[in-house]
Every structure is written in structure tokens, then in C-alpha cells.
Scaffold this motif. Structure first.
Motif, PDB file in Angstrom:
ATOM      1  N   ASN A   1       0.865  -1.180   0.000  1.00 55.35           N
ATOM      2  CA  ASN A   1       0.000   0.000   0.000  1.00 55.35           C
ATOM      3  C   ASN A   1       0.910   1.243   0.000  1.00 55.35           C
ATOM      4  O   ASN A   1       1.575   1.526   0.992  1.00 55.35           O
ATOM      5  N   VAL A   2       0.934   1.934  -1.121  1.00 56.51           N
ATOM      6  CA  VAL A   2       1.862   3.045  -1.318  1.00 56.51           C
ATOM      7  C   VAL A   2       1.059   4.345  -1.403  1.00 56.51           C
ATOM      8  O   VAL A   2       0.159   4.459  -2.233  1.00 56.51           O
ATOM      9  N   ASP A   3       1.366   5.325  -0.531  1.00 55.39           N
ATOM     10  CA  ASP A   3       0.690   6.628  -0.568  1.00 55.39           C
ATOM     11  C   ASP A   3       1.762   7.718  -0.604  1.00 55.39           C
ATOM     12  O   ASP A   3       2.447   7.967   0.378  1.00 55.39           O
ATOM     13  N   LEU A   4       1.887   8.358  -1.766  1.00 55.27           N
ATOM     14  CA  LEU A   4       2.997   9.285  -2.004  1.00 55.27           C
ATOM     15  C   LEU A   4       2.529  10.723  -2.177  1.00 55.27           C
ATOM     16  O   LEU A   4       3.148  11.490  -2.934  1.00 55.27           O
ATOM     17  N   HIS A   5       1.434  11.099  -1.494  1.00 54.93           N
ATOM     18  CA  HIS A   5       0.985  12.493  -1.589  1.00 54.93           C
ATOM     19  C   HIS A   5       0.071  12.818  -0.415  1.00 54.93           C
ATOM     20  O   HIS A   5      -1.030  12.286  -0.304  1.00 54.93           O
ATOM     21  N   CYS A   6       0.537  13.716   0.480  1.00 53.45           N
ATOM     22  CA  CYS A   6      -0.311  14.208   1.572  1.00 53.45           C
ATOM     23  C   CYS A   6       0.361  15.411   2.229  1.00 53.45           C
ATOM     24  O   CYS A   6       1.506  15.736   1.917  1.00 53.45           O
TER      25      CYS A   6
ATOM     26  N   TYR B   1       2.659   8.175 -23.035  1.00 56.78           N
ATOM     27  CA  TYR B   1       3.823   9.069 -22.928  1.00 56.78           C
ATOM     28  C   TYR B   1       5.008   8.392 -22.243  1.00 56.78           C
ATOM     29  O   TYR B   1       6.008   9.038 -21.949  1.00 56.78           O
ATOM     30  N   ASN B   2       4.859   7.084 -21.987  1.00 51.94           N
ATOM     31  CA  ASN B   2       5.954   6.357 -21.372  1.00 51.94           C
ATOM     32  C   ASN B   2       6.351   6.973 -20.032  1.00 51.94           C
ATOM     33  O   ASN B   2       7.536   7.161 -19.745  1.00 51.94           O
ATOM     34  N   LEU B   3       5.353   7.308 -19.225  1.00 49.29           N
ATOM     35  CA  LEU B   3       5.589   7.875 -17.898  1.00 49.29           C
ATOM     36  C   LEU B   3       5.257   6.817 -16.843  1.00 49.29           C
ATOM     37  O   LEU B   3       4.361   5.989 -17.033  1.00 49.29           O
ATOM     38  N   LEU B   4       5.982   6.855 -15.734  1.00 48.47           N
ATOM     39  CA  LEU B   4       5.658   6.002 -14.601  1.00 48.47           C
ATOM     40  C   LEU B   4       4.403   6.546 -13.924  1.00 48.47           C
ATOM     41  O   LEU B   4       4.072   7.725 -14.082  1.00 48.47           O
ATOM     42  N   ALA B   5       3.723   5.692 -13.166  1.00 46.12           N
ATOM     43  CA  ALA B   5       2.455   6.095 -12.539  1.00 46.12           C
ATOM     44  C   ALA B   5       2.612   6.164 -11.022  1.00 46.12           C
ATOM     45  O   ALA B   5       3.286   5.331 -10.416  1.00 46.12           O
ATOM     46  N   SER B   6       1.973   7.171 -10.401  1.00 43.01           N
ATOM     47  CA  SER B   6       2.022   7.285  -8.954  1.00 43.01           C
ATOM     48  C   SER B   6       0.631   7.244  -8.338  1.00 43.01           C
ATOM     49  O   SER B   6      -0.387   7.371  -9.034  1.00 43.01           O
ATOM     50  N   ARG B   7       0.614   7.054  -7.025  1.00 42.92           N
ATOM     51  CA  ARG B   7      -0.631   6.925  -6.260  1.00 42.92           C
ATOM     52  C   ARG B   7      -0.491   7.712  -4.967  1.00 42.92           C
ATOM     53  O   ARG B   7       0.520   7.572  -4.274  1.00 42.92           O
ATOM     54  N   GLY B   8      -1.484   8.550  -4.651  1.00 40.47           N
ATOM     55  CA  GLY B   8      -1.438   9.304  -3.402  1.00 40.47           C
ATOM     56  C   GLY B   8      -2.780   9.914  -3.074  1.00 40.47           C
ATOM     57  O   GLY B   8      -3.511  10.381  -3.944  1.00 40.47           O
ATOM     58  N   SER B   9      -3.092   9.929  -1.765  1.00 41.07           N
ATOM     59  CA  SER B   9      -4.416  10.386  -1.323  1.00 41.07           C
ATOM     60  C   SER B   9      -4.612  11.893  -1.467  1.00 41.07           C
ATOM     61  O   SER B   9      -5.717  12.369  -1.658  1.00 41.07           O
ATOM     62  N   ASP B  10      -3.529  12.674  -1.332  1.00 43.00           N
ATOM     63  CA  ASP B  10      -3.622  14.141  -1.205  1.00 43.00           C
ATOM     64  C   ASP B  10      -4.413  14.517   0.054  1.00 43.00           C
ATOM     65  O   ASP B  10      -5.126  15.524   0.092  1.00 43.00           O
ATOM     66  N   PHE B  11      -4.252  13.692   1.088  1.00 44.95           N
ATOM     67  CA  PHE B  11      -4.916  13.940   2.379  1.00 44.95           C
ATOM     68  C   PHE B  11      -4.453  15.279   2.967  1.00 44.95           C
ATOM     69  O   PHE B  11      -3.264  15.572   3.017  1.00 44.95           O
TER      70      PHE B  11
END
Ligand code: AMP
Ligand code: MN
Ligand code: MN
Ligand code: MN
Length: 278
Positions: free
Chosen positions: A3-8, A239-249
Motif C-alpha cells: 500500500n503506497v501513498d505518495l501524496h499528503c 507518454y511512457n511515464l511512470l504512474a504514482s498513487r497518493g491520497s492528497d490527504f
């Protein structure tokens, strides 16, 4: 699956909680790999890292940089950089400067619209005097009872064409990506669904972002609808970009999404963490 959350956000920018409390909430939400990404500010990193380590989460350094691109505000998330890097620290400091003057102009406009003392009112909600933001004004307007929640404020105030909106010139796209890369990190476009880009504008923007060395785009974020998860998964592949995941909590009861609660990335994309040792 991790479980990866990279935005808060924490009180070091416009979040409602201290970095260690955001860490605890991430852990409670089942997060294994966590980044705090305060706006234009990395002062929360030592507290965040210590709390994450104590809770047994993988800690990733993070920041969300405000950028002006083609007369629009765009946010760029930086991850896995060396927070001691001087150019990054200096760049962020310059990006923060001007927020107080902007806030005073916002307050003057709000006063004309019948909301007085908004500068002082917003300041009561500020955790970091260098980082007075629209969110703090929104909390004050809710406190007054003028709107029922922050989301209603952002429909009636603080946005283009409404009282309390003051345009601001942030960092350039090139500067933001350079600072992140210069500190050894990777640059990711935050919540691309929020910018009202048509396909051509998105194409021009992503081409420039990639030319500067940007490598990723948020696909699953609290700021996207399910349709946007699918749209930006396709964009990431194209666009050959990596994807990220984050809640923006940002705070309890204020964000659409709790830390760690979003769906996983679609199987079709390559996660930004695909080559991290976790
Ligand atoms: P600023 O950097 O001062 O322009 O403030 C931007 C912040 O305002 C964003 O990071 C969000 O936290 C908040 N914000 C902007 N639009 C909305 C919205 N529609 N609903 C809730 N928060 C918003
Ligand atoms: Mn914010
Ligand atoms: Mn943002
Ligand atoms: Mn954010």
C-alpha cells in the motif's frame, strides 16, 4: 500488494495535522510506503521520517512544488531526493516568498465581499507562517459559518472570478524539475486531471515536462474520479511515464480520501516505485 501513498500534507503547509500525526494516520490506514509532500516546504521531513521509522513504514522524502505554466498553476511532486540539497532548499524558499503579500491582497478582496479580518483569521489556522495558503482562508470562512465546508468555499471564493482570488507567479516548470533532479529525486505531475488541459495542451505540457527530465504522473489520487484513473493510466502508457498513487490527504473530514484508502494502480501502468528497494 504494498500500500503506497505518495501524496499528503501536514501543518508544515496546509494540512491540519502535525507530520507525526499524519504518519500515524497513514499507518492506521494500512500504508506501507509513505511520503509527506507539503507544498513548497520540506521542513516536516525529519519529524515525518522519525515517526514513519518508529511505525515500521518505508519513508520516502517528498514535496509538492507550485509551478506557473502557460498562465496556469500546476503542481509537481518531487520524491526520493536528498533534503539537504542547497539548490532545492533555496528554490523552495523563493517559491514560498510572496505568499504573505498575496494573502494580504486576498484579505482586502474578501473584506470588500463582506468577510473582514480574513488575514488574521487565516493566520490562526496556519502552522508555518511562511506558508499561508488559500486552504487557511477557506478554514476561516468555514469557521465564520459563511460556507459549510472547505469545498463549498472553493466554489464561491478564492478561485478565478470570485472574491479572494489573487493570481500568483510560482516556480517555472524547468526550475521545479531541475531542483528535484539536482537533489537526486524524481519529478511527478500531481493530479493532472485538475488542470482543465485539453488533449493538445496536455500533449505540449507533458512533452516539456519530459524534456526537462520529469518521469511520472499521478494516476490514482484523491483528486481524480474513477474515469480519470483510466484516462491517466492511458496517458501514462502513451507518454511512457511512470504512474504514482497518493491520497492528497489534508485533514480529517476535509479530504475526499483517507490515507491508504484509494484503489491500487491499474495493472497496465508501471509504478514509480517499480525499481525501489522496498
Ligand atoms: P495555494 O497554494 O495557496 O494556491 O492553495 C492551494 C490549495 O488549496 C491546494 O493545495 C488545496 O489544498 C486547496 N484547494 C484548491 N482547490 C480546492 C478545492 N476545490 N477544494 C478543496 N481544496 C482546494
Ligand atoms: Mn493543499
Ligand atoms: Mn496539489
Ligand atoms: Mn497536494
Amino acid at each position: 500488494m504494498l500500500n503506497v501513498d505518495l501524496h499528503c500534507h501536514s501543518r508544515v503547509s496546509d494540512g491540519a495535522l502535525a507530520p507525526s500525526d499524519v504518519a500515524a494516520r497513514a499507518k492506521a490506514g494500512g500504508v506501507d510506503v509513505w511520503a509527506l509532500t507539503d507544498h513548497d516546504e520540506i521542513d516536516g521531513i525529519p519529524e515525518a521520517r522519525e515517526a514513519a521509522n518508529a511505525l515500521g513504514m518505508h519513508y520516502i522524502t517528498g514535496v509538492e512544488i507550485s509551478v506557473t505554466w502557460a498562465a496556469r498553476t500546476v503542481h509537481i511532486v518531487g520524491l526520493r531526493f536528498d533534503e539537504k540539497n542547497q539548490d532545492l532548499a533555496e528554490g523552495l524558499k523563493n517559491t514560498r516568498s510572496g505568499r504573505e503579500r498575496r494573502a494580504r491582497e486576498m484579505a482586502a478582496q474578501l473584506a470588500e465581499a463582506g468577510i473582514s479580518n480574513a488575514f488574521e483569521g487565516a493566520l490562526k489556522h496556519v502552522g508555518n507562517p511562511d506558508l499561508i495558503s488559500r486552504t487557511h482562508f477557506a478554514r476561516y470562512i468555514v469557521e465564520l459559518g459563511v460556507c459549510k465546508d472547505v469545498s463549498e468555499v472553493f466554489s464561491n471564493y478564492l478561485i478565478e472570478g470570485k472574491p479572494g482570488f489573487v493570481p500568483h507567479r510560482w516556480a517555472t516548470l524547468k526550475n521545479a524539475v531541475d531542483w528535484i533532479r539536482g537533489a537526486g529525486g524524481i519529478a511527478v505531475v500531481a493530479h493532472p486531471g485538475r488542470y482543465d488541459f485539453d488533449d493538445l495542451e496536455l500533449d505540449v505540457f507533458l512533452a516539456e515536462f519530459k524534456r526537462h527530465g520529469g518521469v511520472g504522473v499521478e494516476v490514482v489520487t484523491g483528486s481524480h474520479t474513477e474515469q480519470e484513473y483510466a484516462r491517466f493510466a492511458t496517458v501514462a502508457k502513451k507518454y511512457n511515464l511512470l504512474a504514482s498513487r497518493g491520497s492528497d490527504f489534508h485533514g480529517p473530514g476535509e479530504s475526499h480520501t483517507e490515507l491508504g484508502a484509494l484503489p491500487p494502480l491499474p495493472a497496465s501502468v508501471v509504478p514509480v516505485w517499480h525499481d525501489w528497494r522496498l
